[in-house]
Design a protein around this motif. Structure first.
Motif, mmCIF file in Angstrom:
data_model
loop_
_atom_site.group_PDB
_atom_site.id
_atom_site.type_symbol
_atom_site.label_atom_id
_atom_site.label_comp_id
_atom_site.label_asym_id
_atom_site.label_seq_id
_atom_site.Cartn_x
_atom_site.Cartn_y
_atom_site.Cartn_z
ATOM 1 N N ASP A 185 0.829 -1.208 0.000
ATOM 2 C CA ASP A 185 0.000 0.000 0.000
ATOM 3 C C ASP A 185 0.866 1.262 0.000
ATOM 4 O O ASP A 185 0.578 2.231 -0.700
ATOM 5 C CB ASP A 185 -0.923 0.023 1.231
ATOM 6 N N LEU A 186 1.944 1.232 0.803
ATOM 7 C CA LEU A 186 2.820 2.399 0.886
ATOM 8 C C LEU A 186 3.539 2.629 -0.445
ATOM 9 O O LEU A 186 3.663 3.764 -0.917
ATOM 10 C CB LEU A 186 3.835 2.222 2.028
ATOM 11 N N ASN A 187 3.981 1.531 -1.077
ATOM 12 C CA ASN A 187 4.630 1.651 -2.395
ATOM 13 C C ASN A 187 3.674 2.254 -3.421
ATOM 14 O O ASN A 187 4.045 3.102 -4.232
ATOM 15 C CB ASN A 187 5.103 0.276 -2.887
ATOM 16 N N LYS A 188 2.434 1.803 -3.353
ATOM 17 C CA LYS A 188 1.412 2.276 -4.304
ATOM 18 C C LYS A 188 1.160 3.777 -4.101
ATOM 19 O O LYS A 188 1.089 4.555 -5.052
ATOM 20 C CB LYS A 188 0.124 1.477 -4.080
ATOM 21 N N LYS A 189 1.030 4.172 -2.820
ATOM 22 C CA LYS A 189 0.798 5.583 -2.492
ATOM 23 C C LYS A 189 1.964 6.453 -2.968
ATOM 24 O O LYS A 189 1.784 7.544 -3.500
ATOM 25 C CB LYS A 189 0.656 5.743 -0.965
ATOM 26 N N LEU A 190 3.163 5.935 -2.754
ATOM 27 C CA LEU A 190 4.366 6.683 -3.117
ATOM 28 C C LEU A 190 4.424 6.906 -4.626
ATOM 29 O O LEU A 190 4.733 8.007 -5.098
ATOM 30 C CB LEU A 190 5.594 5.907 -2.628
ATOM 31 N N ASN A 191 4.104 5.871 -5.390
ATOM 32 C CA ASN A 191 4.092 5.996 -6.855
ATOM 33 C C ASN A 191 2.954 6.893 -7.330
ATOM 34 O O ASN A 191 3.057 7.550 -8.358
ATOM 35 C CB ASN A 191 3.987 4.618 -7.507
ATOM 36 N N GLN A 192 1.864 6.914 -6.540
ATOM 37 C CA GLN A 192 0.701 7.730 -6.915
ATOM 38 C C GLN A 192 0.991 9.226 -6.738
ATOM 39 O O GLN A 192 0.696 10.035 -7.614
ATOM 40 C CB GLN A 192 -0.499 7.328 -6.041
#
Length: 680
Positions: A7-14
């Motif tokens: 989830d954190l990786n996804k947020k960071l890329n977003q």
């Protein structure tokens, strides 16, 4: 990969598209190329800043190909030079250092790996990228080869284009608005992953210490010290992570190199880099006599005088080094700044300029699982963010909620405010935080500065007695004190009654430092013999104890008729509790110990006997009374027996310190015995 990380990786890329990279890619490529991480991630950022697996693989192959073709390995330098000649032009990645050749009035470059020297560099590059002149920078260069028969002495290698490996511009609004979508803990994890660490494998206090290593990168003129065991990555961030910091390995430098060159009229490293870090503090040496003094001036004010000029610079100073013994041993025998070279080791003014001391012994030695495989900011991106934050200040953030206690002097206040400011820039760059957030940062800042102050007290004595740091809540007026973990609660002088014949004294050791000594006396059946142990090679201490025993034999009747000499042997052992060297001021304490043992009556609990006596029983006053009482207090003493001759020196003792003890005065050795045993 667990769901939280996903989830954190996804947020960071977003929220930061194109600005993040998977850190395991860096590790994979790093193994094959000996270049700093920010160089690799500059390339990864160009080709792999995505979360699409196929694009990542394609990008990694592209980066590997660029490094294989263009990065100059020192052992392949001749091959690359040949390529430049045969092809006419070739692109290389290398570290470039430039100097002015005043005889020819041109700038000349030296290539770190390619081994070329004397390659002309156009002045506009030097003006734009001044760091080329100070320590050098990694660049991507197009190099041409042109050999002219008529100009045989001219260098045939020509720099066609030069591009430093750094992100050229940064949109701060992107970071400040993006930060709002992450919690405090998420943001700390992102920062740690950005420098290659895996926060889920680290204890909370370790995370904070790793953040503290970043403060010099965001805070101007911040002086940081970290000493600890080997293998904990103390210098990694300054060498590999930021293109804005320079690591001086080995520690040898000159005033001209570090501060200002009087001949060329050029400012040194402190004017060109954000952080100047000294690796292995034990080796710090200046070829100039005034080097340490200039460094002290600079650390205190951010300015220094050379010739008639006063120069200002904003570089932070970082001192890292190894502690080779356990902290417990170091605290007993010396102080936590001991690894510094002799010229500095007892210079309290130098250490007083340290804003924070990171306890390196609390950081575990690096193991493979401490390195992250998750997403973090591209190193170059975070380095530019850090650099931009240097223009801001959050030092006054504490004033809304707290004020600092009265034991903090001006230097302490500056140090604490700078640490608070630095941590806010790192964790809350968008300026949104509450009272609990500030309190957490404030406590951390106070502990690190108190660690410095505790050591200063050991080195400089009474000048630094006020170490009981606190902060006061503006609403409730409650005062909270902070302690330093390694000082511990284990006092040298424990609570409760001791055994008969056991006594503590505080005096100057043969090293010149003031220390705590324990005398243990055993009285056993015998024929009046006196044995002494624990004195090492100290002849003076041996004579002290003989004087005490002779006085005891001659005056025992004045104490009590019950003391028997001929039927007992007296065994006396002296302990140097802090390992600072034996003292020659034991006579009075030893006399009291003999009386206590002979009468089988212990002295009062937590008592320290001060003062010494001559062979005829004349009492000598205590030298450096204030510093001696401070050592008594730190050792855990609650009661002090003081010679009447020292009463005149009481005005040299801070009232807060004097009030910590029950003080009894004695006029003669016999009077001292009665008061020590609690017999009025």
């Amino acid at each position: 990969m667990d769901r939280d990380n996903r989830d954190l990786n996804k947020k960071l890329n977003q929220y930061f598209p194109g600005r993040v990279v998977r850190k395991d890619l860096t590790q994979k490529i790093k193994e094959g190329a000996n270049v700093p991480i920010y160089v690799l991630e500059y390339l990864l950022g160009m080709y792999c800043a995505t979360d699409d697996e196929d694009s990542i693989n394609e990008g990694v192959n592209r980066v590997k190909a660029i490094l294989a073709e263009n990065y100059v390995r020192p052992d392949e330098a001749e091959k690359i030079k040949s390529k430049i000649r045969e092809l006419g032009q070739y692109t290389v990645i290398d570290k470039l250092t430039v100097r002015l050749n005043e005889k020819r009035d041109v700038y000349e470059a030296e290539f770190s790996n390619l081994g070329l020297k004397g390659v002309e560099v156009e002045a506009n590059y030097v003006k734009e990228f001044e760091k080329l002149l100070a320590g050098g920078i990694w660049c991507i260069l197009k190099i041409q080869y042109y050999y002219d028969e008529e100009l045989r002495n001219a260098n045939p290698f020509i720099i066609n284009s030069l591009k430093p490996i750094q992100i050229p511009n940064l949109d701060m609004d992107e970071i400040l608005s993006g930060r709002k979508y992450f919690t405090k803990d998420e943001w700390i994890d992102i920062l740690l992953r950005s420098v290659g660490m895996e926060p889920t494998q680290l204890e909370e206090k370790v995370k904070w210490h790793l953040l503290a290593r970043m403060i010099p990168l965001v805070e101007n003129n911040y002086n940081l010290c970290e000493l600890g065991p080997r293998g904990t990555g103390k210098s990694h961030i300054y060498k590999e992570i930021s293109p804005n910091s320079i690591l001086i390995s080995g520690g040898q430098t000159t005033v001209a190199n570090l501060f200002y060159n009087m001949n060329t009229r050029k400012i040194g490293l402190v004017g060109l880099w954000d952080v100047v870090a000294f690796d292995e503090v034990a080796g710090i040496t200046f070829k100039d006599k005034d080097g340490i003094q200039i460094m002290k001036d600079y650390m205190a004010s951010g300015s220094f005088a050379r010739g008639k000029e006063l120069k200002n610079a904003s570089a932070s100073m970082v001192f890292v080094g190894n502690i080779n013994q356990s902290v417990d041993v170091l605290l007993k025998t010396s102080h936590l700044f001991e690894p510094f070279p002799e010229a500095m080791a007892y210079d309290s003014a130098f250490f007083d300029r340290m804003h924070y001391y990171i306890p390196g012994w609390e950081i575990p030695k690096y193991r493979p699982e401490f390195f992250t495989n998750e997403y973090g900011f591209i190193t170059d991106y975070i380095a530019e963010f850090f650099r931009e934050m240097r223009k801001r200040s959050y030092g006054d953030s504490i004033d809304k909620y707290f004020r600092l206690g009265n034991n903090l002097n001006q230097r302490d206040v500056i140090a604490v405010r700078k640490t608070v400011s630095g941590l806010i820039k790192l964790i809350y760059p968008h300026g949104e935080f509450n009272k609990e957030d500030i309190e957490e940062i404030l406590r951390y800042a106070l502990v690190g500065r108190r660690r410095v102050k505790e050591q200063l007290k050991k080195i400089g004595g009474m000048e630094f007695y006020d170490v009981h740091f606190s902060y006061i809540d503006n609403e409730t007026f409650e005062e909270e004190f902070v302690s330093v973990p390694e000082q511990g609660g284990d006092k040298l002088i424990p609570e409760g009654m001791g055994k008969p014949g056991h006594i503590y004294t505080v005096a100057h050791g043969d090293s010149g430092m003031i220390g705590v000594y324990k005398i243990e006396t055993e009285v056993v059946s015998g024929t009046g013999k006196f044995e002494r142990t624990g004195l090492g090679t100290s002849r003076e201490a041996r004579e002290n104890l003989n004087t005490a025993f002779n006085y005891f034999k001659a005056n025992k009747k004045n104490i009590s008729g019950a003391i028997s000499l001929n039927n007992n042997d007296f065994l006396m052992h002296v302990q140097d509790l802090q390992g600072i060297g034996m003292t020659s001021q034991l006579t009075l304490a030893a006399f009291i110990a003999l009386c206590s043992g002979a009468l089988k009556k212990p002295v009062l609990s937590q008592l320290v006997v001060l003062g010494s006596m001559s062979i005829g029983g004349t009492i000598n006053k205590v030298e450096e009374l204030a510093s001696t009482l401070q050592v008594c207090f730190d050792a855990g003493a609650k009661k002090v027996l003081l010679p009447m001759a020292s009463a005149a020196d009481i005005n040299t003792v801070p009232p807060e310190l004097f009030s910590k003890f029950q003080i009894s005065f004695y006029q003669s050795p016999e009077d001292a015995v009665y008061k020590a045993l609690g017999v009025e």
